[in-house]
Design an enzyme around this catalytic site. Structure first.
Site, PDB file in Angstrom:
ATOM      1  N   ASP A 118       0.831  -1.206   0.000  1.00  0.00           N
ATOM      2  CA  ASP A 118       0.000   0.000   0.000  1.00  0.00           C
ATOM      3  C   ASP A 118       0.868   1.260   0.000  1.00  0.00           C
ATOM      4  OD1 ASP A 118      -2.083  -1.823   0.358  1.00  0.00           O
ATOM      5  OD2 ASP A 118      -3.125  -0.558   1.803  1.00  0.00           O
ATOM      6  N   HIS A 126       2.794  -2.024   4.450  1.00  0.00           N
ATOM      7  CA  HIS A 126       3.135  -0.626   4.178  1.00  0.00           C
ATOM      8  C   HIS A 126       4.646  -0.422   4.280  1.00  0.00           C
ATOM      9  CE1 HIS A 126      -1.106  -0.478   5.454  1.00  0.00           C
ATOM     10  NE2 HIS A 126      -1.204   0.613   4.713  1.00  0.00           N
TER      11      HIS A 126
END
Length: 270
Positions: free
Chosen positions: A21, A218
């Site tokens: 992400d 992430h």
């Protein structure tokens, strides 16, 4: 969607998409993407690093919020409801859900997809930053955009129905259950403390049974720029965990697939 999974030879198997992400937000995210060598992620098109050339299995991380003190992100389109007083995207989900006009939000989603295509990204899927599209009218526009372009789109899975906002739940569940798009089970360790992240990866992934999974991470390199984000320690922990031999051994027990695989199979049946 059993037909789709059968066409990919995945029925009854454990298959996983490892999803990076927040690409496009910082150089630190981009450096981690290159370092990991895992192909799948999604780009925050309003982000300052969105134009960076990159190869891989890339989607659009539909962005309707901008929660950090810096960098702050501005919408691509002119809708007044997309902006706070300083002209940036709303800082919280609550503010976004309170103020977003559905037509203006739909135009912004489309603009972000079209901008990604103009950047030369072979868009393989859509997903959503912070779940901002989960207000039912926004979810309908997001879903329609995905269907129009015959793209997989990340939607809530059955395991997350109880975590959906109560006022949104009934409409969102109905949208998900009638959708022709493939469904994957979401695995997300964002709220696991950084010191426990590696163990979480190993334990959680080891316990998963047959199914198709979307694993969110992430990962970012802890440069001075990367540390500007308040959650940088978790991003570093994701990077370290996904480089760790023990985590890699667990992941090697899955069939690693990409959204390009899913998109291309979807387009054969839609």
């Amino acid at each position: 969607m059993n037909e789709l999974w059968r066409s990919l030879g995945l029925e009854g198997k454990r298959a996983i998409i490892i999803h990076h992400d927040d690409l496009g937000l910082t150089h630190a995210q981009e450096q981690a993407y290159e370092r990991l060598g895992l192909p799948t992620g999604s780009v925050m098109v309003p982000g300052p690093w969105a134009p960076r050339p990159r190869q891989g299995d890339l989607g659009v991380h539909v962005t309707l919020t901008s929660e950090w003190p810096a960098p702050r992100l501005r919408p691509l389109t002119g809708g007044a409801s997309l902006r706070d007083a300083a002209g940036y995207l709303p800082a919280t989900l609550e503010a976004a859900w309170r103020q977003l006009d559905p037509g203006e939000a739909a135009a912004e989603m489309r603009a972000q997809l079209e901008a990604a295509l103009a950047l030369g990204i072979d868009v393989t899927h859509l997903d959503t930053h912070m779940g901002a599209v989960l207000r039912p009218d926004l979810a309908a526009a997001y879903h329609s955009l995905a269907v129009e372009h015959r793209l997989p789109a990340l939607l809530p899975d059955e395991a997350s129905y109880e975590m959906l906002p109560e006022p949104f739940r009934q409409d969102l569940v109905a949208l998900c259950e009638r959708s022709p798009l493939p469904r994957l089970r979401i695995v997300d360790g964002y709220h696991i403390p950084p010191a426990e992240r590696k163990a979480w990866y190993c334990d959680t992934l080891s316990r998963l049974g047959p199914g198709l999974y979307h694993l969110i991470h992430h990962a970012a390199v802890p440069t001075d720029e990367g540390r500007a984000l308040a959650d940088w320690e978790g991003r570093q922990a994701d990077l370290e965990a996904l480089q760790d031999p023990d985590v890699r051994r667990v992941l090697a027990e899955f069939v690693l697939i990409t959204y390009r695989d899913v998109r291309d199979a979807l387009r054969r049946v839609m």
